[in-house]
Design a protein around this motif. Structure first.
Motif, PDB file in Angstrom:
ATOM      1  N   TRP A  54       0.833  -1.198   0.000  1.00 23.25           N
ATOM      2  CA  TRP A  54       0.000   0.000   0.000  1.00 23.25           C
ATOM      3  C   TRP A  54       0.869   1.250   0.000  1.00 23.25           C
ATOM      4  N   ASP A  55       0.372   2.288  -0.695  1.00 24.53           N
ATOM      5  CA  ASP A  55       1.004   3.611  -0.636  1.00 24.53           C
ATOM      6  C   ASP A  55       0.287   4.394   0.458  1.00 24.53           C
ATOM      7  N   LEU A  56       1.006   4.734   1.524  1.00 25.50           N
ATOM      8  CA  LEU A  56       0.383   5.390   2.677  1.00 25.50           C
ATOM      9  C   LEU A  56      -0.058   6.818   2.358  1.00 25.50           C
ATOM     10  N   GLU A  57       0.668   7.487   1.471  1.00 26.04           N
ATOM     11  CA  GLU A  57       0.300   8.869   1.143  1.00 26.04           C
ATOM     12  C   GLU A  57      -0.984   8.896   0.310  1.00 26.04           C
ATOM     13  N   ALA A  58      -1.052   7.983  -0.677  1.00 27.75           N
ATOM     14  CA  ALA A  58      -2.214   7.974  -1.572  1.00 27.75           C
ATOM     15  C   ALA A  58      -3.362   7.130  -1.025  1.00 27.75           C
ATOM     16  N   ASN A  59      -3.115   6.406   0.087  1.00 24.98           N
ATOM     17  CA  ASN A  59      -4.107   5.469   0.639  1.00 24.98           C
ATOM     18  C   ASN A  59      -4.633   4.544  -0.464  1.00 24.98           C
ATOM     19  N   LYS A  60      -3.688   3.935  -1.167  1.00 25.18           N
ATOM     20  CA  LYS A  60      -4.063   3.127  -2.333  1.00 25.18           C
ATOM     21  C   LYS A  60      -3.255   1.838  -2.348  1.00 25.18           C
ATOM     22  N   LYS A  61      -3.961   0.738  -2.648  1.00 27.88           N
ATOM     23  CA  LYS A  61      -3.237  -0.536  -2.783  1.00 27.88           C
ATOM     24  C   LYS A  61      -2.434  -0.512  -4.078  1.00 27.88           C
ATOM     25  N   MET A  62      -1.137  -0.821  -3.971  1.00 28.93           N
ATOM     26  CA  MET A  62      -0.257  -0.794  -5.141  1.00 28.93           C
ATOM     27  C   MET A  62      -0.068  -2.166  -5.753  1.00 28.93           C
ATOM     28  N   ALA A  63      -0.157  -3.221  -4.943  1.00 29.51           N
ATOM     29  CA  ALA A  63       0.118  -4.550  -5.510  1.00 29.51           C
ATOM     30  C   ALA A  63      -0.378  -5.647  -4.596  1.00 29.51           C
ATOM     31  N   ASP A  64      -0.730  -6.771  -5.215  1.00 32.37           N
ATOM     32  CA  ASP A  64      -0.927  -8.043  -4.513  1.00 32.37           C
ATOM     33  C   ASP A  64       0.267  -8.920  -4.855  1.00 32.37           C
ATOM     34  N   CYS A  65       0.970  -9.394  -3.868  1.00 31.81           N
ATOM     35  CA  CYS A  65       2.091 -10.315  -4.108  1.00 31.81           C
ATOM     36  C   CYS A  65       1.579 -11.720  -3.800  1.00 31.81           C
ATOM     37  N   SER A  66       1.181 -12.439  -4.843  1.00 30.30           N
ATOM     38  CA  SER A  66       0.600 -13.762  -4.609  1.00 30.30           C
ATOM     39  C   SER A  66       1.630 -14.846  -4.870  1.00 30.30           C
ATOM     40  N   GLY A  67       1.505 -15.931  -4.157  1.00 29.13           N
ATOM     41  CA  GLY A  67       2.445 -17.035  -4.329  1.00 29.13           C
ATOM     42  C   GLY A  67       2.511 -17.948  -3.124  1.00 29.13           C
TER      43      GLY A  67
END
Length: 1258
Positions: free
Chosen positions: A869-882
């Motif tokens: 997550w980007d804390l400044e934008a309050n936005k999820k940036m990626a799912d790291c699946s595996g």
């Protein structure tokens, strides 16, 4: 003590003769070693212009010193072969003192000192460190000579301290009195010609006769034979119980001269010397190095420092020379004069500048390199050449004789004889515990060889490679023995050192080599090769190098499985443009022509690889993993009770420690990376030296419950360790490593504390507790500064709020905590909540970590996911699946470029922060349907945004995507004609949508709970659904008419359609209530109600001809039924776990069943007998035979093959029950596999939402 008058007069009487003959520089070395002369005194004498002036200055100095200096000067004359001059001084040696027999602590008395001085035994060196184990071994052997003559051999490599040990062993009152009352006589031999040897023996005889009455004088013996007889007479008749010490013997012909049936102690580098003489023989091997403690003690004594006060370079010097007593003493003596040169001498040692580490004590060679060379020069010329070949060995590597047999092109027996000769001369060491024996060089010997042969290194390595290529021209060795292991491990090293770039490319860009090396050594050394030799490989093709490296990094955990996976099949999952894939496809096509099964992943281009490296360091859950502060290492720990450290580039193991008696819950590096702390369920906190894998401290008294977390301060300015535990009150402690007990206890929490974390500036410690709060403590005072009430954020619920962890932003202004399914960001000054990140209600946040260099926050979940997550934008940036199980810990590297995660799935994954992005967030649910339509493969499945998608499986092209549904989609099915797709939802709604327009054709309401399964009839006019509400419904969906089939008492997970005749289609349903029911779908009539099992029915299948059906159950049985009589034909017992799946062969002669332990059984339908058990070979890392439950089974049309799904996909030979191929998906937990009618194409979705369309390679 002043010099005795007789000794002073003797020096003055023979002063002129001494000045004329002696060479002071040699004598002064011995005197410095004996501690009777300082370096400054030596320097003053050396500045005199001529040798004679130097001799005069030395004698002037002696006259002002005491008796010890006179004795040392006398011994030095003997050792440097000035025997005639020593004889002049002998008569006036200082006499035995009155307290001659008063014992000192080490058994040495003035009587002993006098006996040894008279015999020319050297005094202790100026710096002496006891080696009691070896000294006692030598004394024990010498006691064997009490009643009979014989030989005691002390052997070891150059500079191992043999002479000092020999002198020390006889420095014992009891030994001399009981065994050698006739005296002890020392003779320094070295590498002598016969005339010089004669002079030595003449001098010894003269010395022995001098001590007798004058009647005994004989003329000087003129030949060696005569000298030998004279010595025999003296030793047997005049000194019958005396010991002769022969120091530094090189040659057996020299030793034969002393074969006179007397008692002899000898020092040598050649163990086999006494083979040539008669009498009883005993030997003591001197190991080549001192341990760290003793090495540091020597340096401390030389530099007049306490060991703990030595600089860091001191330990490095001892390690660099492997504790060689000679090298440590040489450097110690040099540092005594130049105490600020620690770093300089360390660098000289590291750079192999042995000539600069010059003589500064009584040793026979001017510099270290001469001492080494002397050992080699005594070898036959052809053996010197063979010894030179050993220059190419790596340090600390043991090598079998077979490797040298190939290198030298000699028979193995001849090689073993040569190696025995080298070992006997202490030029080589033998590990005799291994079978066959392994051979290795001391670091100093190897350093010397490298320095000597620096200009020939390339050609020496090239010789190794060319000999290997000649011997193994048909392919690499695969035997797995030590010889094979050596070639597989070091061939790339020799090629790189030989600058054989083309050979290196050819080898490392070969999938065959990858397969062989990975199978024999595991993936980490292979990855390491690509990292280490990357610059060379990149000159040829950096893209290909990165393709091979990526393949290994992402599949390394698979390559550690046993049985070993098929590397070609793994490589077929690589991108189409990859050289790895190209080679794999070529090999797969060649092998497919002989019947081997391979499967190409057709849609792999739609899946982006996000992990950079996957490591499988432990058996069992991994609870903690962390980066070192330089980012080069990763430490991990968990349920296996071990702590492991490995390289972050390759996963290569550096250290493994059995750290605790119970699960290890956390590990943490100190800010300088020298220490690692661990804490455990065993209530102990331990601190380890990383490099030496050595336990330094144990704190075990203060925590009374399991210790959950530990962390060091972020700087070494004031190194502290914080720990927290499940204790009720004393649950947060701060430790100073120099104190035995905790420095401070932080009071405030009255429930277990799960986590503690220093702020980046080390001013505060944040603690997270089961009491629902985060507390901030001042580190300096241990006082509570403030409390953040996390529990109040969840005020709408009465449930317990457990705060899992907290993390600080890089500026120390915000603290972030994890509780339940949320991450909360607080302002440190005001305690106000600034941001709330809420996630899926079905998963809990296990851990979070703020990036030290950016606004990113990593979050670990119980649903196997890692989010950025980007804390400044309050936005999820990626799912790291595996990951395939709960993710326990995440941590950014110190520079923020990488992220690691560790999980209960036994892996540590590394992610490159700048490469993970939001496109990775799209994934599919496993409940799916597939239509095989010619070349087309149409896949229907819900995505993770709860939209129904229909796509072309080959191209990934989206044919249709619905809007996001308010209720979770739980099942889907497709209709060929009219082209439509149905979906069932958790709220009981069923919808039919037109494809590809997405138009709503029908909205079917009636089920009151989750719709679990749906299926169109063959004509597409009827849709059948089953639900958690215990009913089935038959919909004439275009008109909305519905027929409800009631009777089951529990959820109906699935059903089957089958025809008893072309006109009659019946419906078979089964339920967790243990019953099977048969329905007429035309009128809804219940035709049969069968109580099939005592427990839940998990699967059911009707045979292709409609004659039989099978059921499987949680009661661990399967049953075979007849469709005419509805009677049970056979109960199939034998599975030890729930029987999850079943399938008939196409000829209805066999039934396959699969259970929750991964076992597959094949039964005969006719008599119910067991034909084969598949998958019995070995359990995998997840403790199952199939990576999980066996969820689906399908036979090939010719009934010769069987495909099964579980944690992965396996294909089986039905007749033999043997696995033919395995496909490992990125995730696991496969629910179902869709198979084309010709058994060539297979479609499934894994638990992380990746779609696989596999096509058989032909």
């Amino acid at each position: 003590m002043t010099l005795e008058e007789g000794a002073r007069a003797c020096l003055l009487r023979f002063r002129q003769r001494l000045e004329q003959d002696i060479k002071p520089s040699y004598l002064m070395d011995h005197m410095i070693s004996d501690g009777v002369m300082t370096g400054d005194e030596e320097e003053r004498i050396r500045t005199q212009p001529t040798r004679k002036d130097q001799a005069a200055a030395l004698l002037e100095l002696l006259l002002g010193k005491g008796n010890c200096a006179y004795i040392s000067f006398y011994n030095a004359l003997i050792r440097e072969a000035y025997d005639d001059l020593a004889n002049l001084l002998h008569a006036d040696l200082p006499q035995v003192l009155s307290d001659a027999h008063k014992s000192s602590s080490d058994g040495s008395t003035s009587y002993v000192q006098a006996v040894l001085s008279e015999g020319g035994v050297p005094q202790r060196p100026v710096v002496f460190v006891s080696r009691p184990e070896l000294v006692n071994q030598i004394r024990e052997k010498l006691y064997h000579l009490q009643k009979e003559s014989g030989w005691v051999t002390i052997f070891g490599m150059a500079g191992s301290g043999k002479s000092v040990l020999a002198a020390e062993a006889v420095r014992n009152h009891g030994l001399i009195e009981e065994c050698f009352p006739g005296g002890i006589h020392w003779l320094s031999i070295g590498q002598l010609e016969k005339p010089d040897l004669l002079v030595k023996i003449q001098s010894l005889c003269f010395r022995l006769e001098q001590s007798l009455d004058s009647q005994s004088f004989h003329r000087t013996p003129n030949s060696l034979d005569e000298a030998k007889e004279r010595l025999r007479f003296l030793m047997l008749r005049r000194y019958p119980r005396s010991l002769l010490i022969l120091d530094d013997i090189w040659d057996s012909t020299v030793l034969k001269v002393f074969d006179i049936q007397c008692r002899i102690l000898l020092t040598t580098r050649n163990r086999s010397l006494t083979d040539s003489v008669s009498g009883a023989k005993h030997e003591v091997e001197v190991e080549s190095g001192l341990d760290d403690k003793k090495g540091l003690e020597i340096l401390a004594l030389y530099t007049n420092t306490k060991p703990q006060g030595l600089p860091e370079e001191a330990r490095s010097i001892v390690r660099e020379c492997k504790g060689s007593p000679l090298v440590v003493s040489l450097i110690g003596a040099l540092l005594k004069e130049k105490p600020n040169r620690w770093r300089y001498y360390l660098i000289q040692l590291q750079q192999k500048q042995f000539k600069r580490i010059r003589k500064s004590s009584s040793y026979d060679y001017d510099a270290l390199d001469q001492a080494m060379a002397a050992s080699i020069e005594v070898l036959p010329e052809e053996h010197q050449e063979l010894y030179k070949d050993l220059t190419v060995l790596e340090k600390d590597v043991k090598i079998p004789a077979k490797v040298l047999s190939i290198l030298w092109d000699l028979e193995l027996e001849d090689v073993e004889d040569i190696l025995e000769e080298f070992a006997n001369k202490s030029l080589l060491f033998v590990d005799s515990h291994s079978k066959p024996y392994l051979y290795y060089l001391h670091d100093l010997q190897l350093d010397f060889l490298v320095e000597q042969n620096r200009t020939q290194l390339e050609s020496l390595h090239a010789k190794v490679v060319h000999q290997y290529q000649h011997f193994y021209r048909d392919g690499p060795p695969t035997s797995g023995d030590e010889e094979c292991f050596y070639w597989i491990r070091f061939l790339t090293y020799h090629m790189a050192k030989a600058n054989l770039s083309k050979e290196l490319y050819s080898l490392m860009f070969s999938l065959d080599w990858v397969s062989i090396k990975a199978q024999i050594m595991g993936p980490a050394p292979l990855i390491n090769d690509y990292v280490e030799y990357g610059p060379i490989l990149d000159e040829e093709n950096s893209e290909v190098r990165s393709q091979f490296q990526e393949f290994l990094s992402l599949n390394g955990h698979q390559l550690e499985q046993r049985p070993f996976p098929d590397v070609v099949q793994l490589a077929l999952s690589q991108p189409y443009a990859s050289e790895v894939y190209r080679q794999a496809l070529q090999q797969a096509q060649e092998r497919a022509s002989t019947g081997t099964l391979y499967f190409d992943w057709l849609n792999k281009s739609s899946v982006e690889s996000l992990s950079r490296l996957v490591i499988h360091p432990h058996q069992g859950s991994i609870y903690s993993a962390c980066f070192s502060h330089d980012g080069a290492k990763i430490a991990s720990c968990g349920a296996s009770k071990t702590l492991k450290v490995f390289k972050s580039t390759s996963g290569e193991k550096l250290t493994e420690i059995l750290a605790h008696d119970d699960e290890v819950l956390c590990c943490a590096f100190s800010p300088d990376d020298r220490l690692l702390a661990t804490c455990s369920s065993d209530r102990k906190v331990k601190v380890w030296n990383v490099e030496r894998a050595m336990l330094l401290r144990v704190f075990e008294e203060e925590h009374e419950e399991q210790v959950n977390y530990c962390q060091f301060t972020n700087t070494t300015r004031r190194l502290l360790l914080a720990t927290c535990s499940n204790d009720k009150f004393l649950n947060v402690k701060v430790w100073n490593l120099n104190k035995p007990s905790s420095q401070n206890t932080m009071f405030g929490h009255f429930e277990p504390v799960n986590h503690c974390c220093f702020s980046p500036d080390d001013k505060y410690l944040s603690t997270s507790s089961n009491d629902g709060t985060v507390k901030l403590f001042q580190v300096s005072s241990a006082n509570e500064w403030k409390t953040i009430n996390v529990r109040s954020i969840f005020a709408e619920t009465d449930e317990e709020v457990i705060v899992k962890c907290s993390t600080w932003t890089a500026d120390s202004k915000r603290v972030i905590s994890a509780a339940r399914n949320a991450v909360l960001v607080f302002d440190v000054e005001t305690s106000d909540m600034l941001l709330e990140i809420k996630t899926n209600r079905l998963s809990t946040v296990q851990y979070c970590h703020a990036c030290p260099t950016s606004n990113l926050l990593a979050i670990a979940f119980s649903n196997y996911a890692v989010e950025l997550w980007d804390l400044e934008a309050n936005k999820k940036m990626a799912d790291c699946s595996g990951h395939l199980s709960w993710v326990q810990r995440v941590q950014f590297s110190p520079d923020g470029s990488q992220l690691l995660s560790c999980s209960d799935d036994q892996t540590v994954r590394l992610w490159e922060t700048n490469k993970v992005h939001t496109s990775s967030a799209i994934s599919l649910k496993r409940d799916s349907d597939v239509l095989f339509r010619g070349e087309e493969i149409i896949v229907s499945a819900a995505d993770n945004c709860n939209r129904l998608t229909v796509r072309d499986g080959r191209t990934g092209c989206m044919l249709f995507q619905s809007e996001e549904k308010s209720s979770r989609i739980r099942c889907t099915c497709m209709c060929r004609q009219p082209p439509a797709v149905a979906l069932g939802q958790e709220d009981g709604t069923v919808q039919v949508l037109e494809v590809p327009s997405g138009k709503l054709l029908a909205n079917l309401l009636g089920h009151t709970k989750t719709v679990l399964h749906c299926q169109f009839t063959q004509n597409g006019q009827t849709l059948i659904t089953s639900s958690e509400d215990t009913t089935l419904r038959v919909w004439r969906w275009q008109s909305g008419d519905c027929m409800v089939l009631q009777g089951h008492k529990e959820q109906v997970r699935c059903f089957s359609l089958f025809s008893t005749s072309p006109a009659n289609t019946h419906l078979l349903s089964w339920s967790f209530d243990g019953t099977v029911k048969v329905w007429d779908i035309e009128n809804g009539e219940k035709l049969q109600d069968i109580e099939a099992h005592r427990e839940a029915i998990l699967s059911c299948h009707v045979s292709p001809g409609g004659c039989f059906f099978a059921t499987t159950s949680a009661d661990k049985t399967a049953k075979l039924w007849h469709c005419d009589s509805w009677q049970c034909l056979h109960t199939l017992s034998g599975h030890q776990y729930c029987v999850r799946s079943c399938q008939f062969s196409w000829d209805s002669r066999r039934l396959a069943t699969g259970d929750d332990n991964g076992e597959i059984r094949i039964w005969g339908v006719k008599d119910g007998c067991l034909l084969k058990i598949c998958s019995r070979d070995s359990k995998d890392g997840m403790d199952s035979l199939h990576g999980g439950w066996v969820t689906d089974l399908h036979f090939s049309p010719d009934n010769s093959l069987l495909v099964s799904t579980g944690g992965y996909i396996k294909w089986w030979d039905v007749e033999k029950g043997e696995a033919l191929q395995t496909f490992y998906p990125k995730g696991s937990g496969l629910k179902r596999i869709h198979v084309s009618s010709d058994f060539s194409t297979f479609v499934t979705i894994d638990n992380i939402g990746i779609l696989y369309i596999l096509h058989r390679v032909v």
